[in-house]
Design a protein around this motif. Structure first.
Motif, PDB file in Angstrom:
ATOM      1  N   GLY A  58       0.793  -1.224   0.000  1.00 50.70           N
ATOM      2  CA  GLY A  58       0.000   0.000   0.000  1.00 50.70           C
ATOM      3  C   GLY A  58       0.824   1.271   0.000  1.00 50.70           C
ATOM      4  N   ASP A  59       2.122   1.160  -0.241  1.00 52.62           N
ATOM      5  CA  ASP A  59       2.963   2.357  -0.270  1.00 52.62           C
ATOM      6  C   ASP A  59       2.516   3.303  -1.375  1.00 52.62           C
ATOM      7  OD1 ASP A  59       4.463   1.278   1.764  1.00 52.62           O
ATOM      8  OD2 ASP A  59       6.287   1.009   0.584  1.00 52.62           O
ATOM      9  N   THR A  60       2.563   4.610  -1.074  1.00 58.03           N
ATOM     10  CA  THR A  60       2.231   5.610  -2.082  1.00 58.03           C
ATOM     11  C   THR A  60       3.333   6.649  -2.253  1.00 58.03           C
ATOM     12  OG1 THR A  60       0.976   6.928  -0.485  1.00 58.03           O
ATOM     13  CG2 THR A  60      -0.257   5.298  -1.791  1.00 58.03           C
ATOM     14  N   PRO A 109       0.097   5.703   3.870  1.00 55.14           N
ATOM     15  CA  PRO A 109      -0.831   6.534   4.652  1.00 55.14           C
ATOM     16  C   PRO A 109      -2.053   5.817   5.208  1.00 55.14           C
ATOM     17  CG  PRO A 109      -0.208   7.636   2.613  1.00 55.14           C
ATOM     18  CD  PRO A 109       0.312   6.231   2.533  1.00 55.14           C
ATOM     19  N   ALA A 110      -2.522   4.769   4.546  1.00 55.46           N
ATOM     20  CA  ALA A 110      -3.732   4.088   5.016  1.00 55.46           C
ATOM     21  C   ALA A 110      -3.473   3.154   6.191  1.00 55.46           C
ATOM     22  CB  ALA A 110      -4.366   3.301   3.861  1.00 55.46           C
ATOM     23  N   ASP A 115       2.516   8.061   8.774  1.00 49.24           N
ATOM     24  CA  ASP A 115       2.410   8.084   7.314  1.00 49.24           C
ATOM     25  C   ASP A 115       1.136   8.804   6.872  1.00 49.24           C
ATOM     26  OD1 ASP A 115       4.692   6.567   7.549  1.00 49.24           O
ATOM     27  OD2 ASP A 115       3.916   4.844   6.448  1.00 49.24           O
ATOM     28  N   TYR A 116       0.081   8.672   7.658  1.00 48.03           N
ATOM     29  CA  TYR A 116      -1.157   9.386   7.374  1.00 48.03           C
ATOM     30  C   TYR A 116      -0.892  10.888   7.331  1.00 48.03           C
ATOM     31  CZ  TYR A 116      -5.779  11.422   8.107  1.00 48.03           C
ATOM     32  OH  TYR A 116      -6.914  12.183   7.993  1.00 48.03           O
ATOM     33  N   GLU A 117      -0.173  11.365   8.335  1.00 50.88           N
ATOM     34  CA  GLU A 117       0.141  12.799   8.408  1.00 50.88           C
ATOM     35  C   GLU A 117       0.984  13.230   7.213  1.00 50.88           C
ATOM     36  OE1 GLU A 117      -1.090  14.956  10.603  1.00 50.88           O
ATOM     37  OE2 GLU A 117      -2.197  13.354  11.617  1.00 50.88           O
ATOM     38  N   VAL A 127      -3.947   4.020  -0.060  1.00 43.60           N
ATOM     39  CA  VAL A 127      -4.202   2.698  -0.623  1.00 43.60           C
ATOM     40  C   VAL A 127      -4.356   1.704   0.523  1.00 43.60           C
ATOM     41  CG1 VAL A 127      -3.272   0.852  -2.065  1.00 43.60           C
ATOM     42  CG2 VAL A 127      -2.949   3.238  -2.747  1.00 43.60           C
ATOM     43  N   ASP A 128      -5.555   1.181   0.684  1.00 40.75           N
ATOM     44  CA  ASP A 128      -5.836   0.223   1.752  1.00 40.75           C
ATOM     45  C   ASP A 128      -5.461  -1.176   1.274  1.00 40.75           C
ATOM     46  OD1 ASP A 128      -6.687  -0.917   4.077  1.00 40.75           O
ATOM     47  OD2 ASP A 128      -8.789  -0.363   3.844  1.00 40.75           O
TER      48      ASP A 128
END
Length: 168
Positions: A58-60, A109-110, A115-117, A127-128
């Motif tokens: 799920g890395d973005t 981030p998910a 990472d969300y921040e 990306v979940d």
């Protein structure tokens, strides 16, 4: 470590084997694993470290500290995700601890508060990759439907086959 079935949250320090509901064998926690992302348009790679290898699905983005001289050549570049058909930006963020791991951080981030921040600051997609049932989502078909900790082993093996796994 937290388990959905019991709600138990346990902090581990260093390599630890824990029994997890639904798994026959104990699961290993507390290890920092490193793998590489290929930098787009070059022969360069970026090494990141993580304790939850399966979340790389799920890395973005990859983040580096804006003042880290080791990575100034990466400013404005991007990396290729090895299992999803997508390119991830390399973002500059002072959240990155230059002294921890490799100084490059995979951003999911998910699945992580910090990472969300970072994702919010840089307007990254979320990306979940792990469902509420603890299965890998269809975001990455080759791992879709695998139980989370089984996917951790499968992702490690797949990265090794690509020559992108560095160490455990």
């Amino acid at each position: 470590v937290s388990t959905q079935s019991t709600g138990e949250k346990v902090e581990v320090k260093g390599r630890t084997l824990r029994k997890v509901p639904g798994y026959q064998d104990p699961v290993e926690f507390g290890i920092l694993e490193e793998f590489r992302y290929a930098v787009v348009g070059s022969n360069d790679t970026v090494t990141v470290a993580t304790t939850r290898l399966e979340t790389m699905l799920g890395d973005t983005a990859v983040a580096v500290h804006p003042e880290d001289s080791r990575y100034t050549h990466l400013h404005g570049k991007s990396v290729q995700h090895p299992f999803r058909n997508c390119v991830l930006p390399i973002v500059l963020d002072s959240f990155v601890d230059r002294e921890f791991g490799t100084g490059c951080v995979k951003i999911t981030p998910a699945h992580d508060f910090n990472d969300y921040e970072v994702g919010m600051r840089h307007k990254l997609p979320f990306v979940d990759c792990i469902t509420d049932e603890g299965l890998i989502s269809d975001v990455c078909p080759m791992f879709a439907g695998m139980r989370r900790f089984d996917a951790r082993v499968a992702v490690r093996r797949a990265l090794q086959e690509l020559g992108m796994y560095v160490q455990c």
